[in-house]
Design a protein around this motif. Structure first.
Motif, short mmCIF file in Angstrom:
data_model
loop_
_atom_site.label_atom_id
_atom_site.label_comp_id
_atom_site.label_asym_id
_atom_site.label_seq_id
_atom_site.Cartn_x
_atom_site.Cartn_y
_atom_site.Cartn_z
N THR A 113 -26.44 30.29 -26.68
CA THR A 113 -27.73 30.96 -26.61
C THR A 113 -28.36 30.76 -25.24
O THR A 113 -27.91 29.91 -24.46
CB THR A 113 -28.69 30.43 -27.67
OG1 THR A 113 -29.00 29.04 -27.36
CG2 THR A 113 -28.10 30.52 -29.07
N THR A 114 -29.39 31.52 -24.98
CA THR A 114 -30.13 31.35 -23.72
C THR A 114 -30.65 29.93 -23.60
O THR A 114 -30.58 29.32 -22.52
CB THR A 114 -31.29 32.35 -23.65
OG1 THR A 114 -30.78 33.68 -23.65
CG2 THR A 114 -32.11 32.16 -22.38
N GLU A 115 -31.16 29.38 -24.69
CA GLU A 115 -31.74 28.04 -24.63
C GLU A 115 -30.68 26.97 -24.44
O GLU A 115 -30.90 26.00 -23.71
CB GLU A 115 -32.54 27.77 -25.91
CG GLU A 115 -33.71 28.72 -26.15
CD GLU A 115 -34.59 28.91 -24.93
OE1 GLU A 115 -34.68 28.00 -24.08
OE2 GLU A 115 -35.19 29.99 -24.80
N ALA A 153 -29.80 37.36 -20.11
CA ALA A 153 -31.23 37.09 -20.26
C ALA A 153 -31.66 35.92 -19.38
O ALA A 153 -32.70 35.97 -18.71
CB ALA A 153 -31.56 36.79 -21.72
N LEU A 154 -30.85 34.86 -19.35
CA LEU A 154 -31.19 33.70 -18.53
C LEU A 154 -30.99 34.02 -17.05
O LEU A 154 -31.75 33.54 -16.19
CB LEU A 154 -30.35 32.49 -18.92
CG LEU A 154 -30.74 31.16 -18.25
CD1 LEU A 154 -32.20 30.83 -18.52
CD2 LEU A 154 -29.85 30.02 -18.74
N GLU A 181 -34.06 35.83 -15.97
CA GLU A 181 -35.19 34.90 -15.93
C GLU A 181 -35.14 34.00 -14.70
O GLU A 181 -36.17 33.59 -14.16
CB GLU A 181 -35.17 34.05 -17.20
CG GLU A 181 -36.31 33.06 -17.33
CD GLU A 181 -36.17 32.18 -18.55
OE1 GLU A 181 -36.39 30.97 -18.45
OE2 GLU A 181 -35.81 32.73 -19.63
N ARG A 237 -29.70 27.13 -20.86
CA ARG A 237 -30.78 26.59 -20.02
C ARG A 237 -30.73 25.06 -20.00
O ARG A 237 -30.80 24.43 -18.94
CB ARG A 237 -32.12 27.06 -20.57
CG ARG A 237 -33.33 26.70 -19.71
CD ARG A 237 -34.61 26.68 -20.53
NE ARG A 237 -34.73 27.86 -21.37
CZ ARG A 237 -35.24 29.01 -20.97
NH1 ARG A 237 -35.68 29.13 -19.73
NH2 ARG A 237 -35.35 30.03 -21.82
N ASP A 276 -25.37 38.88 -23.87
CA ASP A 276 -26.82 39.15 -23.77
C ASP A 276 -27.59 37.88 -23.46
O ASP A 276 -28.55 37.90 -22.68
CB ASP A 276 -27.33 39.77 -25.07
CG ASP A 276 -26.79 41.17 -25.32
OD1 ASP A 276 -26.29 41.78 -24.35
OD2 ASP A 276 -26.87 41.64 -26.47
N ALA A 277 -27.18 36.76 -24.06
CA ALA A 277 -27.85 35.48 -23.81
C ALA A 277 -27.68 35.06 -22.35
O ALA A 277 -28.62 34.58 -21.70
CB ALA A 277 -27.29 34.41 -24.74
N PHE A 278 -26.48 35.25 -21.83
CA PHE A 278 -26.19 34.91 -20.43
C PHE A 278 -27.03 35.76 -19.48
O PHE A 278 -27.67 35.26 -18.55
CB PHE A 278 -24.70 35.13 -20.16
CG PHE A 278 -24.26 34.76 -18.77
CD1 PHE A 278 -23.89 33.45 -18.47
CD2 PHE A 278 -24.21 35.71 -17.76
CE1 PHE A 278 -23.48 33.10 -17.19
CE2 PHE A 278 -23.81 35.36 -16.48
CZ PHE A 278 -23.45 34.05 -16.19
N LYS A 297 -23.49 36.82 -27.00
CA LYS A 297 -23.26 35.78 -25.98
C LYS A 297 -23.49 36.34 -24.58
O LYS A 297 -24.11 35.70 -23.72
CB LYS A 297 -21.86 35.19 -26.12
CG LYS A 297 -21.65 34.41 -27.42
CD LYS A 297 -20.24 33.84 -27.51
CE LYS A 297 -20.07 33.03 -28.79
NZ LYS A 297 -18.71 32.45 -28.90
#
Length: 251
Positions: A127-129, A64-65, A68, A132, A60-62, A58
């Motif tokens: 997740t990142t998606e 990553a976005l 980006e 998003r 890592d997903a945060f 979790k």
């Protein structure tokens, strides 16, 4: 003596290594003293309340976005590290917004001018998606969805609020973009062109009816490949309904 000096050097290197890792994460660390000062400066702030030293999928997903989205000036990614020992740093701040170790990581979206944040519902996945989509749905911040092409997304947003004559010019612009796309993206690019032509032919109601049609098919049993294709189409359709003041000003 040499061994002692080497040991001291290793110890001193740890903080700088940690600072380096946090500084490139795309998010900033806030505490009870800096929180309000920083949050108030941005149109939208995505804040993750979590343990003091977070880790895992979790987190890592945060991150990553956050990485980006580092070039989006109106959007801030921030983390509040909460300690349940010692001085219990930031515990009161977290509790103020309904975050505690029982529900960490807890993500809130703070919008400028709004008194209460919007909670991210992670029951369907963190997740990142999903993050998003949450940010894009709840704010006026543009974030490209999976499968979408940014240049055509921006034209779709512009297309939405234009009159018929301007829409014809935008269609030409989109066709020019399509010609320059790599072959692997051309199939996706053609969807934007088709949707623009259908709107010109049938009117704005077509987008809403097409969204409903795609969602209905997604509810049925279909192959993974077909499901992926329809999800991409649905993401593109959202660009034709997206309301983003910042994007409009850039266009």
């Amino acid at each position: 003596m040499k061994r002692l000096i080497a040991f001291v050097c290793v110890i001193l290197a740890v903080p700088s290594t940690y600072l380096a890792s946090t500084s490139i994460s795309g998010s900033v660390e806030l505490d009870e003293y800096t929180f309000d000062k920083v949050i108030s400066k941005f149109a939208a702030s995505v804040v993750k309340f979590d343990v003091a030293f977070p880790y895992g999928d979790k987190h890592d997903a945060f991150v990553a976005l956050a990485k980006e989205s580092k070039d989006i000036d109106d959007l801030l990614f921030a983390e509040v590290g909460v300690k349940d020992y010692g001085d219990r740093d930031n515990e009161a701040l977290a509790l103020k917004y309904g975050a505690s170790k029982e529900n960490f990581p807890n993500v809130k979206l703070f919008l400028k001018g709004k008194s209460e944040p919007i909670a991210f519902d992670d029951t369907k996945g963190f997740t990142t998606e999903s993050l998003r989509r949450f940010i894009r749905d709840k704010s006026e911040i543009y974030l490209s969805l999976p499968g979408c092409i940014k240049d055509l997304d921006l034209l779709a947003i512009k297309f939405k609020d234009s009159d018929v004559e301007n829409r014809k010019h935008i269609l030409k612009e989109a066709e020019n973009v399509l010609e320059k796309l790599k072959s692997k993206d051309s199939g996706t690019g053609k969807i934007y062109i088709t949707l623009m032509k259908k709107v010109l032919e049938k009117g704005d109601d077509f987008i809403g009816s097409e969204v409903a049609r795609v969602k209905k098919i997604l509810d049925d049993k279909i192959s993974d490949k077909k499901r992926h294709e329809l999800n991409v189409r649905l993401n593109i359709l959202q660009s034709f309904t997206f309301n983003n003041k910042t994007v409009k000003e850039e266009l």
